[in-house]
Design a protein around this motif. Structure first.
Motif, PDB file in Angstrom:
ATOM      1  N   ALA A  16       0.859  -1.184   0.000  1.00  0.00           N
ATOM      2  CA  ALA A  16       0.000   0.000   0.000  1.00  0.00           C
ATOM      3  C   ALA A  16       0.898   1.236   0.000  1.00  0.00           C
ATOM      4  O   ALA A  16       2.112   1.128   0.190  1.00  0.00           O
ATOM      5  CB  ALA A  16      -0.908  -0.011   1.218  1.00  0.00           C
ATOM      6  N   ARG A  17       0.287   2.405  -0.229  1.00  0.00           N
ATOM      7  CA  ARG A  17       1.092   3.626  -0.310  1.00  0.00           C
ATOM      8  C   ARG A  17       0.454   4.728   0.532  1.00  0.00           C
ATOM      9  O   ARG A  17      -0.771   4.891   0.533  1.00  0.00           O
ATOM     10  CB  ARG A  17       1.213   4.070  -1.770  1.00  0.00           C
ATOM     11  CG  ARG A  17       2.194   5.208  -2.005  1.00  0.00           C
ATOM     12  CD  ARG A  17       2.611   5.293  -3.464  1.00  0.00           C
ATOM     13  NE  ARG A  17       1.479   5.275  -4.368  1.00  0.00           N
ATOM     14  CZ  ARG A  17       1.438   4.555  -5.507  1.00  0.00           C
ATOM     15  NH1 ARG A  17       2.452   3.811  -5.872  1.00  0.00           N
ATOM     16  NH2 ARG A  17       0.365   4.584  -6.279  1.00  0.00           N
ATOM     17  N   ILE A  18       1.294   5.462   1.234  1.00  0.00           N
ATOM     18  CA  ILE A  18       0.841   6.624   2.004  1.00  0.00           C
ATOM     19  C   ILE A  18       1.512   7.868   1.438  1.00  0.00           C
ATOM     20  O   ILE A  18       2.734   7.892   1.263  1.00  0.00           O
ATOM     21  CB  ILE A  18       1.203   6.508   3.499  1.00  0.00           C
ATOM     22  CG1 ILE A  18       0.647   5.221   4.108  1.00  0.00           C
ATOM     23  CG2 ILE A  18       0.682   7.721   4.266  1.00  0.00           C
ATOM     24  CD1 ILE A  18       1.115   4.972   5.538  1.00  0.00           C
ATOM     25  N   GLN A  46      -8.057  15.768  -1.639  1.00  0.00           N
ATOM     26  CA  GLN A  46      -7.016  16.734  -2.001  1.00  0.00           C
ATOM     27  C   GLN A  46      -7.198  18.062  -1.273  1.00  0.00           C
ATOM     28  O   GLN A  46      -6.223  18.688  -0.833  1.00  0.00           O
ATOM     29  CB  GLN A  46      -6.995  16.947  -3.519  1.00  0.00           C
ATOM     30  CG  GLN A  46      -6.459  15.761  -4.299  1.00  0.00           C
ATOM     31  CD  GLN A  46      -5.004  15.461  -3.995  1.00  0.00           C
ATOM     32  OE1 GLN A  46      -4.189  16.371  -3.833  1.00  0.00           O
ATOM     33  NE2 GLN A  46      -4.661  14.186  -3.895  1.00  0.00           N
ATOM     34  N   ALA A  47      -8.443  18.480  -1.113  1.00  0.00           N
ATOM     35  CA  ALA A  47      -8.710  19.741  -0.405  1.00  0.00           C
ATOM     36  C   ALA A  47      -8.291  19.644   1.055  1.00  0.00           C
ATOM     37  O   ALA A  47      -7.690  20.569   1.614  1.00  0.00           O
ATOM     38  CB  ALA A  47     -10.187  20.102  -0.521  1.00  0.00           C
ATOM     39  N   LEU A  48      -8.603  18.521   1.685  1.00  0.00           N
ATOM     40  CA  LEU A  48      -8.214  18.342   3.087  1.00  0.00           C
ATOM     41  C   LEU A  48      -6.696  18.309   3.229  1.00  0.00           C
ATOM     42  O   LEU A  48      -6.135  18.860   4.191  1.00  0.00           O
ATOM     43  CB  LEU A  48      -8.828  17.058   3.644  1.00  0.00           C
ATOM     44  CG  LEU A  48     -10.361  17.087   3.785  1.00  0.00           C
ATOM     45  CD1 LEU A  48     -10.889  15.706   4.150  1.00  0.00           C
ATOM     46  CD2 LEU A  48     -10.799  18.114   4.838  1.00  0.00           C
ATOM     47  N   ALA A  49      -6.012  17.682   2.264  1.00  0.00           N
ATOM     48  CA  ALA A  49      -4.546  17.628   2.312  1.00  0.00           C
ATOM     49  C   ALA A  49      -3.926  19.015   2.163  1.00  0.00           C
ATOM     50  O   ALA A  49      -2.856  19.292   2.725  1.00  0.00           O
ATOM     51  CB  ALA A  49      -4.021  16.696   1.223  1.00  0.00           C
ATOM     52  N   LEU A  61      -2.762  10.460   3.064  1.00  0.00           N
ATOM     53  CA  LEU A  61      -3.668   9.909   2.054  1.00  0.00           C
ATOM     54  C   LEU A  61      -3.224   8.491   1.722  1.00  0.00           C
ATOM     55  O   LEU A  61      -2.077   8.263   1.319  1.00  0.00           O
ATOM     56  CB  LEU A  61      -3.677  10.787   0.794  1.00  0.00           C
ATOM     57  CG  LEU A  61      -4.190  12.218   0.987  1.00  0.00           C
ATOM     58  CD1 LEU A  61      -4.214  12.956  -0.351  1.00  0.00           C
ATOM     59  CD2 LEU A  61      -5.575  12.238   1.624  1.00  0.00           C
ATOM     60  N   VAL A  62      -4.132   7.560   1.938  1.00  0.00           N
ATOM     61  CA  VAL A  62      -3.813   6.141   1.864  1.00  0.00           C
ATOM     62  C   VAL A  62      -4.338   5.537   0.563  1.00  0.00           C
ATOM     63  O   VAL A  62      -5.518   5.674   0.236  1.00  0.00           O
ATOM     64  CB  VAL A  62      -4.434   5.397   3.071  1.00  0.00           C
ATOM     65  CG1 VAL A  62      -4.322   3.891   2.888  1.00  0.00           C
ATOM     66  CG2 VAL A  62      -3.775   5.842   4.360  1.00  0.00           C
TER      67      VAL A  62
END
Length: 212
Positions: A16-18, A46-49, A61-62
């Motif tokens: 998996a990727r974070i 994307q907005a939250l990031a 983001l996972v």
């Protein structure tokens, strides 16, 4: 200043990727998974990031193993949960309490595993209360069983469950007016797309600020 890095994490369901959007002085980590039909490019994730690191919340983001492997179709819920469990140690490593979150299928994963993994809270974006047109196939038990402070952010026109279809329960619900399952608003709507996204980020900033 947000610092962005990526890491790959081995899980029993595959790698998996974070993607970390790290706050300068983080007091919380929001781990957010994607839905079954898309990845972390979703407008709400994307907005939250972009916004939360400025408020002391690191956003992780996972990407589930099936997305990392380039597959088009999400596996069974049990496999999604396995991938999420495998990521959890990496998500808790920075130290601050972790909010389990996600959109759609990712929100269901967060709800199902929150108590078991010791999540600080749950953020459910576009929680799929039922399949479109099938209100009798309710998934409310997953939401009601999260067992930790929970915020649901739901589009007013989400075919997977409009806000007025949700049962009473121990959670907060914020409506994104006119939003569909991806929080897209029609061109004729009295609010624009940017305003709709701001409803989401404002609600999450306020809620994370209220968490002890």
């Amino acid at each position: 200043m947000t610092h962005t890095t990526q890491e790959t994490v081995e899980t029993e369901a595959g790698p998996a990727r974070i993607t970390w959007h790290t706050a300068g002085k983080a007091r919380l980590v929001l781990a957010a998974g994607h839905g079954a039909g898309g990845g972390i490019e979703a407008r709400d994730l994307q907005a939250l990031a972009r916004v939360l690191p400025g408020h002391g919340v690191t956003v992780a983001l996972v990407e589930q193993p099936w997305r990392v492997a380039g597959k088009k179709v999400a596996p069974a819920p049990k496999t999604l949960d396995t991938g999420w469990r495998g990521l959890w140690p990496a998500l808790t490593r920075p130290g601050p309490p972790v909010i389990a979150g996600g959109r759609s299928a990712g929100a269901r994963v967060a709800c199902r595993t929150a108590a078991e993994l010791g999540a600080h809270a749950v953020l459910a974006l576009s929680f799929p209360l039922h399949p479109p047109g099938r209100p009798e196939k309710s998934r409310a038990e997953e939401l009601l069983g999260a067992g930790v402070p929970t915020l649901v952010v739901q589009g007013g026109n989400d075919p997977f469950g409009r806000p007025d279809e949700f049962p009473d329960g121990p959670y907060e619900l914020v409506e994104v007016p006119y939003g569909d399952h991806g929080f897209a608003v029609p061109k004729r709507a009295p609010i624009g797309q940017d305003e709709a996204v701001t409803v989401i980020t404002d609600a999450v900033v306020k809620w994370t600020g209220s968490l002890g």
